[in-house]
Design an enzyme around this catalytic site. Structure first.
Site, short mmCIF file in Angstrom:
data_model
loop_
_atom_site.label_atom_id
_atom_site.label_comp_id
_atom_site.label_asym_id
_atom_site.label_seq_id
_atom_site.Cartn_x
_atom_site.Cartn_y
_atom_site.Cartn_z
N ALA A 238 33.82 39.63 32.37
CA ALA A 238 33.50 38.57 33.32
C ALA A 238 34.39 38.76 34.55
CB ALA A 238 33.74 37.22 32.67
N GLY B 32 33.29 40.46 28.52
CA GLY B 32 31.88 40.09 28.67
C GLY B 32 30.95 41.30 28.62
N GLU C 82 30.38 41.94 25.06
CA GLU C 82 29.52 40.84 24.59
C GLU C 82 28.07 41.07 25.03
OE1 GLU C 82 32.32 38.10 26.36
OE2 GLU C 82 32.68 37.16 24.42
N GLU D 176 40.40 39.55 26.24
CA GLU D 176 40.55 38.18 26.74
C GLU D 176 41.94 37.60 26.50
OE1 GLU D 176 37.85 39.34 25.30
OE2 GLU D 176 36.08 38.60 26.34
N1 CO8 Z 1 36.78 41.10 37.16
C1 CO8 Z 1 36.92 41.22 38.46
N2 CO8 Z 1 37.24 42.39 39.07
C2 CO8 Z 1 37.42 43.45 38.27
C3 CO8 Z 1 37.28 43.39 36.87
C4 CO8 Z 1 36.93 42.13 36.30
N3 CO8 Z 1 36.72 41.96 35.00
N4 CO8 Z 1 37.53 44.60 36.35
C5 CO8 Z 1 37.81 45.41 37.39
N5 CO8 Z 1 37.77 44.72 38.55
C6 CO8 Z 1 38.01 45.22 39.91
C7 CO8 Z 1 39.49 45.42 40.16
O1 CO8 Z 1 40.12 44.21 40.52
C8 CO8 Z 1 39.45 46.41 41.30
O2 CO8 Z 1 39.17 45.74 42.49
P1 CO8 Z 1 39.87 46.20 43.88
O3 CO8 Z 1 39.39 47.60 44.11
O4 CO8 Z 1 39.35 45.23 44.86
O5 CO8 Z 1 41.35 46.13 43.63
C9 CO8 Z 1 38.24 47.27 40.96
O6 CO8 Z 1 37.44 46.50 40.07
C10 CO8 Z 1 38.59 48.56 40.28
O7 CO8 Z 1 39.39 48.26 39.15
P2 CO8 Z 1 40.80 48.97 38.86
O8 CO8 Z 1 41.46 49.35 40.15
O9 CO8 Z 1 41.57 48.08 37.94
O10 CO8 Z 1 40.29 50.29 38.13
P3 CO8 Z 1 41.05 51.13 36.99
O11 CO8 Z 1 40.22 52.36 36.81
O12 CO8 Z 1 42.49 51.28 37.31
O13 CO8 Z 1 40.95 50.22 35.68
C11 CO8 Z 1 39.84 48.80 34.09
C12 CO8 Z 1 39.69 49.92 35.12
C13 CO8 Z 1 40.65 49.28 32.88
C14 CO8 Z 1 38.44 48.42 33.64
C15 CO8 Z 1 40.57 47.58 34.74
O14 CO8 Z 1 39.91 47.27 35.95
C16 CO8 Z 1 40.59 46.34 33.90
O15 CO8 Z 1 41.39 46.23 32.98
N6 CO8 Z 1 39.70 45.36 34.20
C17 CO8 Z 1 39.71 44.06 33.57
C18 CO8 Z 1 39.22 44.14 32.17
C19 CO8 Z 1 39.24 42.78 31.52
O16 CO8 Z 1 40.27 42.16 31.31
N7 CO8 Z 1 38.04 42.29 31.17
C20 CO8 Z 1 37.89 41.03 30.48
C21 CO8 Z 1 37.60 39.96 31.47
S1 CO8 Z 1 37.56 38.39 30.67
C22 CO8 Z 1 36.04 38.33 29.99
O17 CO8 Z 1 35.24 39.20 30.09
C23 CO8 Z 1 35.78 37.07 29.26
C24 CO8 Z 1 34.32 36.83 28.98
C25 CO8 Z 1 34.11 35.43 28.52
C26 CO8 Z 1 34.58 34.47 29.55
C27 CO8 Z 1 34.14 33.10 29.24
C28 CO8 Z 1 34.56 32.17 30.39
C29 CO8 Z 1 33.91 30.88 30.34
#
Ligand code: CO8
Length: 264
Positions: free
Chosen positions: A70, A115, A118, A138
């Site tokens: 998400a 997500g 999921e 998460e």
């Molecule tokens: N949300 C928003 N932006 C994201 C996300 C995300 N989940 N993942 C990556 N991005 C963005 C980064 O912020 C970055 O943006 P910018 O270039 O503007 O800085 C861009 O994408 C590229 O990402 P990275 O620079 O981090 O790329 P890397 O290759 O270094 O890393 C990863 C890739 C490992 C995928 C890393 O981006 C990461 O860990 N992302 C987050 C993963 C995460 O924690 N996902 C879980 C999110 S929570 C969730 O899904 C809950 C679902 C249920 C929610 C229910 C709520 C009601």
């Protein structure tokens, strides 16, 4: 068939296969409210055109991510009510995936996190790139999975593995995902879509009412007691004998030719 265009997803229909691509590669295809809403709308279109769309593929744009979860930038300042609303939007769309009559295949081309996992878990089959990485991170953000992760992942891998993955919040690779039952097939990155299309075309050769009914009874009966579930299967089995596909399939076998199913 006229198909709508969307801001955050691509919907392509080709040779009876609908491919829905999450298209926010700059954010690793993160799911925000707008994207989740559009997924639901596209699924409504797919369902309405079930006569022309036989198999559905869901994938992510770009080379790095299927869906990295998400959208954290959208979620950070949410209160509990807003989070519950977001979760409802996701459940509505993911429920639509599960309830489609067509077989759904997640083509997992990269990061499949939160997500994203999921979303993939809501599909019937997951074909994954050797480079894909899976996790429910998460708890690293101070929340629990909110789009079905505690339930659908658990049904795929069992309680112990789901608890381990969710509590650790770390990633597993494609081989481990295959080993624990998240992935049904693994392919080299460049061969991923070929593998997905091979499966889709094989499915499309078959009686699609039967495919749809098999999917329905597997899902609907999964949590019933075995004797009730077997009764359910018997009813579905009997109903297939009222289809033209059954007559054609068995006649074709006896006439030593390939069946030409009409899904009637
Ligand atoms: N949300 C928003 N932006 C994201 C996300 C995300 N989940 N993942 C990556 N991005 C963005 C980064 O912020 C970055 O943006 P910018 O270039 O503007 O800085 C861009 O994408 C590229 O990402 P990275 O620079 O981090 O790329 P890397 O290759 O270094 O890393 C990863 C890739 C490992 C995928 C890393 O981006 C990461 O860990 N992302 C987050 C993963 C995460 O924690 N996902 C879980 C999110 S929570 C969730 O899904 C809950 C679902 C249920 C929610 C229910 C709520 C009601």
């Amino acid at each position: 068939m006229k198909i709508n265009t969307y801001d955050n997803i691509l919907l392509d229909i080709n040779e009876g296969i609908a491919t829905l691509t999450i298209n926010r590669p700059k954010s690793m295809n993160a799911l925000n409210t707008a994207t989740l809403t559009e997924i639901g709308e596209a699924l409504d279109e797919i369902k309405a055109n079930a006569d022309d769309i036989k198999v559905v593929v869901i994938t992510g744009a770009g080379e790095k991510a299927f869906v990295a979860g998400a959208d954290i930038s959208e979620m950070r300042d949410m209160n509990s009510l807003q989070a519950a609303e977001l979760s409802k939007v996701a459940h509505n769309s993911f429920g639509k995936i599960e309830n489609l009559p067509q077989l759904t295949i997640a083509a997992v081309n990269g990061y499949c996190l939160g997500g994203g996992l999921e979303l993939a878990s809501s599909c019937d089959v997951r074909v994954v790139s050797e480079k894909a990485k899976f996790g429910q991170p998460e708890v690293t953000l101070g929340i629990v999975p909110g789009f079905g992760g505690t339930q659908r992942l658990t049904r795929l891998v069992g309680r112990g593995k789901a608890k381990e993955m969710i509590a650790m919040g770390t990633m597993i690779d494609a081989k481990e995902a295959y080993r624990v039952g998240i992935a049904e097939e693994i392919a080299a990155p460049e061969a991923l879509m070929d593998k997905v299309m091979e499966i889709a075309h094989q499915v499309m050769k078959n009686g699609l009412i039967a495919v749809s009914m098999a999917k329905y009874v597997i899902d609907r009966a999964a949590d019933l007691p075995l004797d009730t579930a077997i009764d359910f299967e018997t009813q579905m089995w009997a109903q297939t004998f009222a289809t033209e596909d059954q007559t054609e399939g068995m006649t074709a076998f006896l006439e030593k030719r390939h069946a030409k199913f009409t899904s009637k």
